[in-house]
Scaffold this motif. Structure first.
Motif, PDB file in Angstrom:
ATOM      1  N   GLY A   1     -18.994  16.617 -10.283  1.00 50.62           N
ATOM      2  CA  GLY A   1     -19.510  15.313 -10.202  1.00 50.62           C
ATOM      3  C   GLY A   1     -20.326  15.065 -11.398  1.00 50.62           C
ATOM      4  N   GLY A   2     -20.240  13.973 -11.989  1.00 54.26           N
ATOM      5  CA  GLY A   2     -20.951  13.550 -13.178  1.00 54.26           C
ATOM      6  C   GLY A   2     -21.616  12.212 -12.905  1.00 54.26           C
ATOM      7  N   PRO A   3     -22.018  11.362 -13.592  1.00 60.82           N
ATOM      8  CA  PRO A   3     -22.483  11.851 -15.398  1.00 60.82           C
ATOM      9  C   PRO A   3     -23.649  12.775 -15.090  1.00 60.82           C
TER      10      PRO A   3
ATOM     11  N   GLU B   1     -14.902  16.335  -8.506  1.00 58.95           N
ATOM     12  CA  GLU B   1     -14.770  14.823  -9.053  1.00 58.95           C
ATOM     13  C   GLU B   1     -13.697  15.287 -10.280  1.00 58.95           C
TER      14      GLU B   1
ATOM     15  N   SER C   1     -13.831  13.024 -13.254  1.00 59.54           N
ATOM     16  CA  SER C   1     -14.524  11.866 -14.082  1.00 59.54           C
ATOM     17  C   SER C   1     -14.533  12.363 -15.634  1.00 59.54           C
ATOM     18  N   ASP C   2     -14.205  13.516 -15.970  1.00 62.76           N
ATOM     19  CA  ASP C   2     -14.097  13.488 -17.428  1.00 62.76           C
ATOM     20  C   ASP C   2     -13.026  13.233 -18.164  1.00 62.76           C
TER      21      ASP C   2
ATOM     22  N   ASN D   1     -12.328   9.519  -9.210  1.00 59.39           N
ATOM     23  CA  ASN D   1     -13.648   9.153 -10.037  1.00 59.39           C
ATOM     24  C   ASN D   1     -13.612   7.712  -9.540  1.00 59.39           C
ATOM     25  N   ALA D   2     -14.603   7.157 -10.071  1.00 58.46           N
ATOM     26  CA  ALA D   2     -14.940   5.792  -9.654  1.00 58.46           C
ATOM     27  C   ALA D   2     -14.349   4.430 -10.731  1.00 58.46           C
ATOM     28  N   LEU D   3     -14.079   5.115 -12.126  1.00 59.93           N
ATOM     29  CA  LEU D   3     -13.411   4.022 -12.641  1.00 59.93           C
ATOM     30  C   LEU D   3     -12.175   3.796 -12.882  1.00 59.93           C
TER      31      LEU D   3
ATOM     32  N   GLN E   1      -9.858   6.019 -13.852  1.00 62.29           N
ATOM     33  CA  GLN E   1      -9.546   6.513 -15.307  1.00 62.29           C
ATOM     34  C   GLN E   1      -8.168   6.826 -15.894  1.00 62.29           C
TER      35      GLN E   1
ATOM     36  N   TYR F   1     -15.092   8.866  -5.000  1.00 56.29           N
ATOM     37  CA  TYR F   1     -16.063   9.565  -5.667  1.00 56.29           C
ATOM     38  C   TYR F   1     -17.286   9.822  -5.101  1.00 56.29           C
ATOM     39  N   ASP F   2     -17.334  10.404  -3.755  1.00 52.34           N
ATOM     40  CA  ASP F   2     -18.332  10.742  -3.135  1.00 52.34           C
ATOM     41  C   ASP F   2     -18.480  12.282  -2.894  1.00 52.34           C
TER      42      ASP F   2
END
Ligand code: TPP
Ligand code: TPP
Ligand code: SF4
Ligand code: SF4
Ligand code: MG
Ligand code: MG
Lengths: 578, 287, 578, 287
Positions: free
Chosen positions: A297-299, A308, A310-311, A529-531, A533, A554-555
């Protein structure tokens, strides 16, 4: 299929207890999958470990728990909702209470007291293991054998006490709760399997792939790769160096790659961000390097113990300047092994950094894997284009053209120690000999050389896989640990649903993605992820239209197959839902 | 045996006429000849700066990395092929500003490479800013009223950090410098040679003349024994590091010999495959 | 309009000579634009400086040179192709030769000898300046006045010698080449202008915007921002710290931002890559920070003295984890000033890192700018949402909820030193109070809060500008220094051509881009990178169809307006080309 | 005057029972009370590690940054508001591995903050790997056969690097530790307090008992004068840094007082606008 869970405070041996159950069940021929819930702290705080035991391959966790072993009340309170009529085995010592309205049976045993009477409360979990074996109706012997070997080094007294603990736990359940023993797992299947994680598989793949140097810096959830190699490298003559930071790690990998050894580093988000500058050096100077990103989990420090994905954009685009990077995304533990081997091959063949992107779930959760899918000695190793000593000597007085232009963009390299092969490798733009060049025409050609060379990866690697019907109404698209979750969801979606997953995220396998997705009526991209990607990336490559929807989470908690099923059903036309 | 000529690339230099780096280059080439190195088994790692361009002029395997990271690259290189003679070079900014962390850790790791810091007390390539070795009061574009930070004393730090070979040379004093580099290469662990290498364009204070007046040559001081850490520290303290010669050396075993199970044969010369017996032993640890 | 160029070896004072001409011409009321060609070395190597002098605003360089002052033969050989009938003024000392087939007039003067006779060959360039003044037909007085002031501090002898040098150069041309003096610049226009670069404008904007701390590390082509602030900050009580590296710089900026001061750092690609991790911290902990990226040729050390716009994707996506970053992209020197001021406002208003992305051409080339467009004392400063001391005290025993949820995602902050406002700012996921939280529901809300908050930037800032006809056949889309080049190209494209440029690259101004581009038949995205980064970004946001084409350049040399015109013409329907 | 209670957040600790960090926390809180600080004018910068969680438990302005970068954040904070009492805390890995470069440069910069390194010779939060202060032979998951690197000696390095305040405390020896932190806060420059803070979970060698046996308390040694660099170095060398107390201090002027033109009023209290006169002067430099 059965789901067993043990919960308590961190530092109370929950991990090793779950491991015992998973290991023994696996040895007996069952397929297991383990999932841990833990926090960024060492002791204290709720943790739990869920093991699914099944008669066929399992690679995800689901909501339901059949048997919950509770070492404290918090475990009951936090997990009782998963039980749906299942059993709770609780330690009497904390006077367990079943919350109002709970749909579960509470059984109690004096786990702590039994352990104490056997000599040490440290054995409480072993009593729980024995009791669990009885509840699941697994043979006691297998557990007794396991602890016998496990504690062998600690002497007979310890072995006996632990055998006693397991046996007592088992017997107490048989004696007191025989009526509740209704679980039926089905027959185990033959086969030689190991219970390993994606991190294990990557370390194994690295060794099989000829990697003999690892420069790393600890970070959750990547540390286990380094730690596994620390244990295994002495037997193959390799070395692990715990560096002062990730800037050092990646640069050491590049130094080793320049010298011709296969070297790697592994990290997670924060460390990967620190490597961005140096990865550009490896790209421009055309030096092989293998980097593993086990995403979390980021960022920033984010949620270091949570799942996550998300990278992804940062792995592709994180460094300044124009580069393409090779990013491999294994979708299972077996693919982690395969891709680790292949990462070293691609890195040397294309003379470039290769990133393996996994995620916390894939990296840390153990599952049964066929031994034959981990065939280390037989993997193929491709060293890429190098000049032979004769070729080098034939140069005579001519300077070796390390970066000479070629149709596929790949130039044969020389390795330090080879006569006549001396050259300059630099992150500054250079001409074919390696010498610094500011000539605009050369710049353009060199840039094209580096970019086009990497497109060659697509020619030798299927970057997007598909499983499912030829004319799917819906394709679920996943990556990393999500792939196993989607596969399980598919079992419950009897309509025309297929599964597509990325094995190469970059260079983006645009043709393959387009052709796989062409027949589908709906496409649901499932990413953690939230975006969105992956969706963004697909769109950037022109793969986007109104058939696409996103399912994002993204929780910090992995998708459940059940959730995917529900979401997918909403897309399928009613007639096709069975 | 390679000759001096064989260690030259013949490339036209990008340095300003009169730059101290020319002397460092020549001394490195002489030292390589003196130890009997040959271009194909020599690897040079350079950082970013005017100094970092040195690799362009030495015929050998050269890698020019990112700013401040020459030492980890050298560690990678050395463990990959321990038969190579590995030299590392860079400027005072590269070594002691952005590279400071790696510098301290290289000293304690003690792997067998020779680090030559081309120290001109200024940032040359970026056109004259203060560096960590700039003296207090030193005026540049970033400290027009004079630097207000205490300068780094690299030699004292190295000795305190447990270095096994610490020396300082001056680019104008060729025989001594070449000899120090030679001894550094021969030292079987990490060797640091800080080299005073004047920047004629951006440092009008610490000039050749200034150094010739202030530098003390340990070789001319009979009886100095470079084998005692306290003496070394005291000498550096007294002279404010304005001293050349071998300051400290101890007998040592390099890092690469201490790594459990690490191969004595260079890794690059080994079969990359794992044999079935070893593989099974490894898998057994997972059962 | 006239283009003058001086060329010689690096370290020979080419820079300051060009500056004299530009400064004096500007003072006389002309508009100037200067362009330097230089290498990553200190002395030696060809360098040249071209100054365009015009009677209206000019913000790009073109191919043609009217007068070339050559201090060595290399200068003639490398630049003669630009002359198209123009003049070369060469120093006799190197016995200049006009290459065969050259379309130029060669004039010689004994520049070195004249200087030597006046006391020092150092004055050679001043002789050249005087000679140039005569050739361009600018009044000698203005130059004499200039050198009088410039050398004042060095004493009368130096002043006199330099006046003499300029005068002699001037007179010798009048005497020997009167017949060739045919250039006519036209009348200068009144106005109070300064000749400054984008870097100057950013430093000025920072001061005007209340920035009082700058933490930096030297790097081409960003160093001048730090160096300008070193000179100017003492007069406003601020401080510049030259840090040990860029990791330190960005983190110090974050520390200052947390404390409530306006702080910045500036760098170029390699340094920006090193800042990726910390920018994530600023995002998650919601701390204002301003970062300038003056882009140069990448990746890695790349082409440090060459023009490029290739960090764009890295600025948006470079850090691990899900974040949106605010990325401002000024398209002129004036916009550099505006955006520098605004960056500090946005950073505090949205409590987030704000990146200003320029490029080498915009950062380093001087041009005439109206003084009134640099109105420092009158800029508006918005400190963003903070709690008043009364609000804080009113909390009583309650803990301050630093990250409380709100409709626009912005939570009022407190600053250290304020009573009752204590809280924890952390890069770890946290609840409304700032305390670390692993709760999935909180995570989701916090992530949404941070992401949605930044969409608010679009509401207060026009992120995509347009100039041109209402019904364009073609829109040229640019960014950074390319905008000035496209604007000049527009003058030569008489068809229905418009210019669109990004002022905010992130959050991506998707609605505005879509509506601006809607009426166009063709869209040409002009960018100075190899991957077509802006195109990719547009596509990722769904802005892509077959009206779009890319015009890419990545050889380190800026686009020329002429090249853009040619390319644009190929898109326009023949009838519309005049 | 704030009380001890006012410096507590009441949050439940995430540390293992028995962790040395509890003692560091209490000593910091006591020192803050002793110097008369108050929560609203105190700022604490922490790194990443078990140690880095300390900010969660102190009621003050807290910033918890990225791994290894606490010191630059503190520099930013201090120059932004020089009236704040700034404490910096982190582990041995945070300070001396990834943070080593910043550590050395903070020492030479000498800005007025107090740095408390919670040294347990191991990486706690990542579950037990070797740290730069781990002794040779120390066994962990990354060095199962024992560490082969020379340990960092942070105090010697600090003294050699020109530090103006260097001390060491032990989390079990509360009065001394609290007093050292208090003196560090009062010192008008950069103060380093390395604190022995045992990790009960991952370091079974350097335990409370072990330290109680081996640590020498300078306060009990009459006549030690902490004002001489050579004596300090000699003492550290002799004791192998197994010593507590104030090791070195000199009179000093902090960095923020040396910056040309730098405002004595905290920047955060100033009008951000530039006045027309100053502005015109600035523009004049561009004419
Ligand atoms: C990450 C990064 N930051 C900054 C730079 C710009 N840069 C190039 S060389 C240099 C310092 C040069 O000083 P020094 O190391 O002393 O070398 P010298 O030129 O004096 O030999 C800097 C800051 C860079 N290349 N990379
Ligand atoms: C860039 C980066 N790399 C690695 C990590 C993982 N990490 C967290 S704490 C830590 C080290 C902890 O050791 P130490 O600083 O001694 O603190 P302790 O836990 O012992 O108090 C590491 C490596 C990280 N958070 N960020
Ligand atoms: S600027 Fe200084 S260091 Fe660089 S080449 Fe010139 S003299 Fe040498
Ligand atoms: S792991 Fe060690 S350092 Fe971390 S809280 Fe536990 S005892 Fe303390
Ligand atoms: Mg230097
Ligand atoms: Mg520690």
């Amino acid at each position: 299929m059965l789901a067993w869970k043990i919960g308590g405070d961190q530092g109370e041996g929950i991990d090793s207890t779950g491991d015992v159950l998973a290991t023994v069940a696996n040895r007996m021929g069952y397929y297991v999958y383990g999932y841990k819930h833990f926090s960024s702290r060492i002791r204290g705080g709720h943790t739990n470990y869920k093991v699914r035991i099944a008669t066929s391959r399992v690679e995800a966790t689901t909501r339901r728990t059949d048997i919950l072993v509770a070492l404290n009340q918090e475990t009951i309170d936090r997990n009782v909702h998963e039980l749906e009529g299942g059993l709770i085995l609780a330690d009497e010592s904390f006077s367990p209470v079943l919350p109002e309205g709970a749909d579960a049976h509470l059984l109690t045993l004096p786990l702590t007291n039994i352990a104490r009477s056997l000599g040490s409360i440290m054995m409480r979990n072993m009593v729980a293991v024995g009791a669990s074996a009885a509840l699941i109706q697994l043979p006691l012997d297998a557990f007794v054998d396991y602890v016998t070997v496990k504690f062998e080094k600690k002497g007979e007294a310890v072995v006996n006490a632990n055998r006693e603990a397991v046996t007592t736990g088992y017997q107490r359940v048989i004696d007191e709760y025989r009526a509740l023993l209704t679980f039926k797992l089905g027959d185990p299947s033959r086969g030689d399997r190991l219970v390993i994680t994606g991190n294990d598989a990557i370390a194994l793949g690295a060794i099989a792939g000829g990697c003999r140097l690892m420069y790393g810096y600890p970070i959750t959830p990547a540390t286990e790769i380094m730690e596994a190699l620390v244990r295994w490298f002495p037997s193959v003559g390799g070395a692990v160096v715990q560096m002062e930071d990730e800037l050092g790690s990646i640069t050491a990998v590049i130094g080793a790659g320049f010298a011709g050894a296969r070297a790697m580093t592994s990290s997670s988000g924060p460390g990967i961000s620190l490597m961005q500058e140096a990865m550009g050096l490896a790209s421009v100077a055309e030096i092989p390097a293998v980097i593993v990103d086990t995403q979390r989990g980021g960022p920033s420090t984010g949620m270091p113990t949570k799942q996550e994905q998300s990278d992804l954009l940062a792995l592709l685009h994180g460094g300044h300047g124009d580069t393409l990077r090779v990013v491999l995304t294994p979708g299972s533990v077996e693919e982690c092994f395969e891709d680790a081997v292949e990462a070293f091959n691609l890195a040397e063949q294309f003379q470039t950094p290769v990133i393996i992107a996994t995620d916390l779930s894939l990296a840390l959760w153990k599952q049964s894997v066929e031994r034959k899918s981990l065939n280390g000695p037989n993997v193929s190793i491709r060293k890429g284009s190098t000049l032979s000593p004769e070729d080098l000597l034939a140069l005579g007085e001519n300077v070796f053209q390390r970066y000479q232009f070629s149709p596929d963009g790949i130039s044969p390299r020389s390795l330090p120690g080879e006569k006549n092969g001396q050259y300059l490798a630099t992150g500054v733009e250079h001409g074919p000999s390696g010498k610094v060049s500011e000539d605009p025409a050369n710049r353009e050609r060199m840039m094209n050389k580096r970019l086009t060379k990497l497109l060659g990866v697509a020619a030798i690697r299927d970057g997007f896989r598909y499983e499912g019907p030829d004319h799917p109404e819906l394709i679920l698209v996943g990556i990393g640990s999500t792939v196993g979750i989607l596969r399980e969801a598919l079992h419950h979606l009897r309509g025309q649903v297929g599964l597509g997953w990325f094995r190469t995220l970059s260079p983006f396998p645009v043709d393959r993605v387009q052709s796989v997705l062409a027949p589908a009526k709906h496409i649901m991209v499932v990413e953690q992820n939230a975006l969105g990607q992956i969706r963004q990336l697909m769109a950037a490559h022109g793969v986007s239209d109104d058939r696409f929807t996103s399912y994002l989470k993204y929780d910090g908690v992995p998708f459940l197959p059940e959730e995917v099923v529900t979401r997918a059903m909403s897309l399928l036309s009613p007639v096709e839902v069975h | 045996m390679a000759t001096l000529q064989e260690f030259r690339t013949g490339e036209k230099s990008w340095w300003c006429p009169g730059c101290g780096d020319f002397g460092v280059l020549t001394a490195m080439q002489k030292a390589l000849v003196a130890v009997g190195a040959s271009p194909d088994t020599t690897a040079i790692v350079a950082g970013i700066g005017c100094s970092g361009k040195i690799g362009n002029y030495i015929n050998s395997y050269n890698i020019h990395v990112t700013h401040g990271r020459a030492l980890p690259a050298a560690l990678g290189l050395k463990l990959a092929n321990r038969d190579l003679t590995v030299l590392v070079a860079g400027g005072d900014g590269d070594a002691y500003a952005i590279g400071m962390g790696h510098f301290m850790h290289a000293l304690r790791r003690n792997y067998n490479v020779t680090y030559i810091v081309m120290d001109n007390h200024v940032y040359g390539l970026t056109k004259g800013q203060t560096s960590p070795t700039s003296e207090e009061g030193f005026k540049t574009k970033t400290t027009p009223q004079g630097s207000i930070e205490r300068p780094i004393h690299p030699l004292m730090l190295a000795v305190s950090a447990g270095a096994t070979f610490v020396a300082q040379g001056f680019s104008s004093w060729q025989p001594q410098l070449a000899h120090l580099i030679q001894k550094g290469i021969e030292h079987p662990g990490f060797s640091l040679i800080n080299v005073i290498s004047p920047c004629v364009t951006y440092n009008k204070v610490n000039t050749y003349d200034w150094y010739k007046k202030t530098l003390k040559n340990l070789d001319e001081q009979s009886g100095y024994q470079p084998n005692d850490r306290s003496t070394a520290l005291a000498t550096l303290h007294q002279t404010e590091e304005l001293v050349t010669g071998l300051i400290y050396q101890e007998e040592t075993t390099p890092y690469e010999d201490l790594i459990p199970g690490f191969s004595q044969t260079p890794l690059v010369k080994q079969d990359p495959h794992v044999d079935p017996e070893t593989w099974n032993k490894i898998l057994a640890t997972l059962e």
